[in-house]
Scaffold this active site. Structure first.
Site, PDB file in Angstrom:
ATOM      1  N   ASP A   1      12.006  -4.915   7.115  1.00 39.54           N
ATOM      2  CA  ASP A   1      10.518  -3.726   6.318  1.00 39.54           C
ATOM      3  C   ASP A   1      10.185  -3.258   7.265  1.00 39.54           C
ATOM      4  O   ASP A   1       9.501  -2.936   8.296  1.00 39.54           O
ATOM      5  CB  ASP A   1       9.522  -4.796   5.165  1.00 39.54           C
TER       6      ASP A   1
ATOM      7  N   GLU B   1       4.634  -2.947   1.418  1.00 40.90           N
ATOM      8  CA  GLU B   1       3.461  -3.967   1.179  1.00 40.90           C
ATOM      9  C   GLU B   1       2.413  -3.259  -0.023  1.00 40.90           C
ATOM     10  O   GLU B   1       1.685  -3.258  -0.026  1.00 40.90           O
ATOM     11  CB  GLU B   1       2.736  -2.936   2.619  1.00 40.90           C
TER      12      GLU B   1
END
Length: 392
Positions: free
Chosen positions: A76, A138
């Site tokens: 990520d 997130e």
């Protein structure tokens, strides 16, 4: 036992630190990672490899090997709206944004892996690798948009793995467990509407604040009185916003929170009960209550066979410093969306220790103090390399 690092892995240690420090200095929020994605693409091109942009800021890289069998590896790339502590030479240059969960490290290790395999001719690579540089972990979640944009197509990986740095464990260690690994996550938004009025005349208004206070207390009884005490379950109200002045009765209250569990049946039931409680208790006290759920991530399940293979690799490399995690953890990850495709791909994530108390690297995830001991990078890269060689 001393860890045996490949000389090629050790030669990439400085590169991974350079990658990480650039990304750390230029953090970006979910689906805003334009500079980060461009930096990844530039480096991939410099390695002699090709990349494709998907889901706005996602980057996919396919590294052909001597077989068509394909292993996916994901990192990520987004940061958090957190102000980093000052004084670091490589600190964030973007006010109020900080790589406070280590995604810069994940990305740098994956770039290191790409550079490692780019140095080998295609026929000397054990198999085909597909690297996913994923945005917005997130929030609001980047895995699903990448999948919907075709990230898993041509070639389709047979399995996908990932790592996450772990601020609770020292650099030079790693841990994993098969089965349940991360919790589901549902963001809850609760609104209670009353009728505003003068603080001196509450009988002429409908005050939603006491109703909200009641609801917070009642919701916790879902954990203590309606749920199996042996079933992990967290329900947290994290924010409450209401009112404008000390002498004005607020017209509404907004609360936000998170619900986390490993059991999909429990998850569905608790979500229904939250709605029941908010709507009915509000109505009883002349208010109107509504509930909305956002950013839902499913619970994370590590494929047993994939995990067993990785444990064997980890133990052979790191000995007792590679540990079997005894319990799952309540953090959430949208990485596991890659496993919830129509074909139910086997997926696995492991944790890589990044703490170093001697260096003062002790900040927790999502905190202004968070940092990583960059010494962990070579362990992460070597674990990937050894697993890849075994997988094919």
């Amino acid at each position: 036992m001393p860890v045996q690092f490949d000389k090629e892995v050790l030669s990439l240690e400085k590169d991974m630190i350079v990658f990480r420090r650039y990304i750390h200095q230029h953090p970006e929020l979910g689906f805003q990672e334009e500079n980060t994605a461009s930096y990844i693409e530039e480096n991939i091109k410099s390695f002699g490899l090709k990349s494709a942009r998907l889901a706005k800021t996602g980057v996919v890289v396919t590294i052909p090997g001597k077989t068509q069998k394909t292993l996916g590896i994901r990192a990520d790339i987004d940061a958090l709206p957190v102000q980093e502590v000052s004084g670091r030479s490589y600190g964030s240059q973007n006010q109020g944004i900080h790589h406070a969960c280590g995604h810069d490290s994940h990305t740098s290790i994956l770039l290191g892996l790409a550079k490692y395999y780019s140095s080998f001719p295609e026929q000397e690579r054990p198999g085909t690798l597909k690297l996913f540089f994923q945005p917005a972990e997130e929030g609001p979640g980047g895995a699903k948009p990448m999948i919907e944009a075709g990230a898993l197509d041509n070639p389709k990986p047979e399995s996908i793995i990932a790592l996450h740095v772990d601020s609770n464990e020292p650099a030079g260690t790693a841990n994993v467990r098969e089965g349940d690994f991360t919790a589901s996550s549902d963001e809850i938004i609760i609104n209670i509407e009353g009728d505003s009025g003068h603080g001196a005349y509450p009988h002429q208004a409908i005050d939603p604040i006491p109703v909200a206070a009641d609801i917070i207390s009642i919701l916790q009884r879902l954990i203590t009185r309606e749920s199996d005490p042996l079933e992990p379950l967290v329900l947290t109200i994290g924010t409450i916003n209401a009112g404008t002045r000390h002498n004005v009765i607020a017209g509404s209250v907004e609360m936000t929170g998170t619900l986390r569990t490993f059991n999909e049946e429990v998850r569905a039931n608790i979500k229904k009960r939250i709605i029941d409680i908010v709507e009915n208790h509000s109505k009883t006290l002349r208010c109107k209550g509504t509930v909305k759920y956002l950013d839902s991530y499913a619970s994370g399940y590590n494929d047993p066979e994939l995990t067993k293979s990785f444990v064997e690799i980890g133990k052979n490399l790191m000995g007792d410093n590679f540990k079997i995690r005894p319990t799952p953890q309540m953090g959430a990850e949208d990485f596991y969306e890659f496993g919830y495709t129509n074909d139910k791909l086997p997926v696995m994530m492991y944790f890589l220790g990044c703490r170093n108390e001697e260096k003062g690297i002790t900040g927790e995830h999502h905190s202004p103090e968070f940092d990583v001991d960059e010494d962990c990078f070579k362990y992460g890269l070597q674990l990937y390399v050894n697993f890849i060689n075994s997988y094919f």
